[in-house]
Motif scaffolding. Structure first.
Motif, PDB file in Angstrom:
ATOM      1  N   GLN A 160      -8.256   0.449  -2.101  1.00 21.62           N
ATOM      2  CA  GLN A 160      -7.504   0.214  -3.335  1.00 21.62           C
ATOM      3  C   GLN A 160      -6.270   1.121  -3.409  1.00 21.62           C
ATOM      4  OE1 GLN A 160     -10.357   0.795  -6.429  1.00 21.62           O
ATOM      5  NE2 GLN A 160     -11.069  -1.333  -6.392  1.00 21.62           N
ATOM      6  N   ILE A 161      -6.455   2.392  -3.022  1.00 19.63           N
ATOM      7  CA  ILE A 161      -5.323   3.318  -3.024  1.00 19.63           C
ATOM      8  C   ILE A 161      -4.267   2.851  -2.022  1.00 19.63           C
ATOM      9  CG2 ILE A 161      -4.614   5.679  -2.452  1.00 19.63           C
ATOM     10  CD1 ILE A 161      -7.306   6.619  -3.578  1.00 19.63           C
ATOM     11  N   LEU A 162      -4.709   2.429  -0.847  1.00 22.46           N
ATOM     12  CA  LEU A 162      -3.792   1.945   0.182  1.00 22.46           C
ATOM     13  C   LEU A 162      -3.057   0.689  -0.290  1.00 22.46           C
ATOM     14  CD1 LEU A 162      -2.781   2.448   3.022  1.00 22.46           C
ATOM     15  CD2 LEU A 162      -4.634   1.019   3.867  1.00 22.46           C
ATOM     16  N   LYS A 163      -3.762  -0.227  -0.933  1.00 20.19           N
ATOM     17  CA  LYS A 163      -3.113  -1.430  -1.480  1.00 20.19           C
ATOM     18  C   LYS A 163      -2.074  -1.059  -2.544  1.00 20.19           C
ATOM     19  CE  LYS A 163      -6.812  -4.777  -0.722  1.00 20.19           C
ATOM     20  NZ  LYS A 163      -7.794  -5.652  -1.341  1.00 20.19           N
ATOM     21  N   GLY A 164      -2.392  -0.096  -3.396  1.00 18.80           N
ATOM     22  CA  GLY A 164      -1.454   0.348  -4.432  1.00 18.80           C
ATOM     23  C   GLY A 164      -0.197   0.966  -3.826  1.00 18.80           C
ATOM     24  N   LEU A 165      -0.396   1.790  -2.792  1.00 22.83           N
ATOM     25  CA  LEU A 165       0.754   2.392  -2.121  1.00 22.83           C
ATOM     26  C   LEU A 165       1.618   1.335  -1.436  1.00 22.83           C
ATOM     27  CD1 LEU A 165      -0.848   5.623  -0.576  1.00 22.83           C
ATOM     28  CD2 LEU A 165       0.796   5.480  -2.447  1.00 22.83           C
ATOM     29  N   ILE A 166       0.967   0.360  -0.817  1.00 22.59           N
ATOM     30  CA  ILE A 166       1.710  -0.721  -0.151  1.00 22.59           C
ATOM     31  C   ILE A 166       2.496  -1.519  -1.201  1.00 22.59           C
ATOM     32  CG2 ILE A 166       1.466  -2.891   1.101  1.00 22.59           C
ATOM     33  CD1 ILE A 166      -0.860  -1.576   2.647  1.00 22.59           C
ATOM     34  N   ARG A 167       1.893  -1.813  -2.321  1.00 27.45           N
ATOM     35  CA  ARG A 167       2.591  -2.552  -3.390  1.00 27.45           C
ATOM     36  C   ARG A 167       3.801  -1.748  -3.903  1.00 27.45           C
ATOM     37  NH1 ARG A 167      -2.682  -4.584  -6.673  1.00 27.45           N
ATOM     38  NH2 ARG A 167      -3.213  -6.285  -5.258  1.00 27.45           N
ATOM     39  N   ALA A 168       3.628  -0.447  -4.105  1.00 22.62           N
ATOM     40  CA  ALA A 168       4.723   0.396  -4.555  1.00 22.62           C
ATOM     41  C   ALA A 168       5.837   0.422  -3.521  1.00 22.62           C
ATOM     42  CB  ALA A 168       4.218   1.810  -4.841  1.00 22.62           C
TER      43      ALA A 168
END
Length: 124
Positions: free
Chosen positions: A9-17
């Motif tokens: 989830q953290i990795l997905k959030g960073l990728i989205r940002a």
């Protein structure tokens, strides 16, 4: 497993940002390229061309004419009752109109007509 899910989830959030930042930067670059392209398409204007354009757009010069002052006219003298007792017709020269603090000085060259004797109330 929870730890792995949380990391995902953290990795997905960073990728989205990162994707959002990249889209913003790409949009700014496209905007500046468009502005530069528009400037390249415009005809180059030199100082001479700008001066010629402004000269064509200027209004006609304003001409204010001052007529020559009149030298002929009339002067009428009234009594306290409002009856005209004398009238002068002819050339009038104003030497001093009193603006400079001196007495009013007027020269008249013409003819004088008397309508009624001053103080004669029967002639009305």
């Amino acid at each position: 497993m929870r730890r792995r899910r949380r990391e995902n989830q953290i990795l997905k959030g960073l990728i989205r940002a990162a994707v959002a930042v990249a889209i913003c930067i790409a949009g700014l670059i496209l905007f500046f390229v468009f502005v530069w392209w528009q400037a390249q398409q415009a005809e180059p204007t030199t100082d001479e061309e700008v001066a010629a354009l402004m000269q064509r757009q200027q209004a006609e010069p304003l001409v204010i004419g001052t007529p020559e002052p009149a030298t002929e006219g009339s002067i009428r003298v009234y009594d306290y009752d409002g009856c005209c007792i004398y009238a002068y017709y002819g050339e009038i020269k104003i030497n001093s109109d009193g603006r400079d603090g001196k007495q009013i000085d007027i020269e008249c060259a013409g003819y004088l007509e008397g309508y009624q004797q001053h103080g004669d109330t029967k002639a009305r």
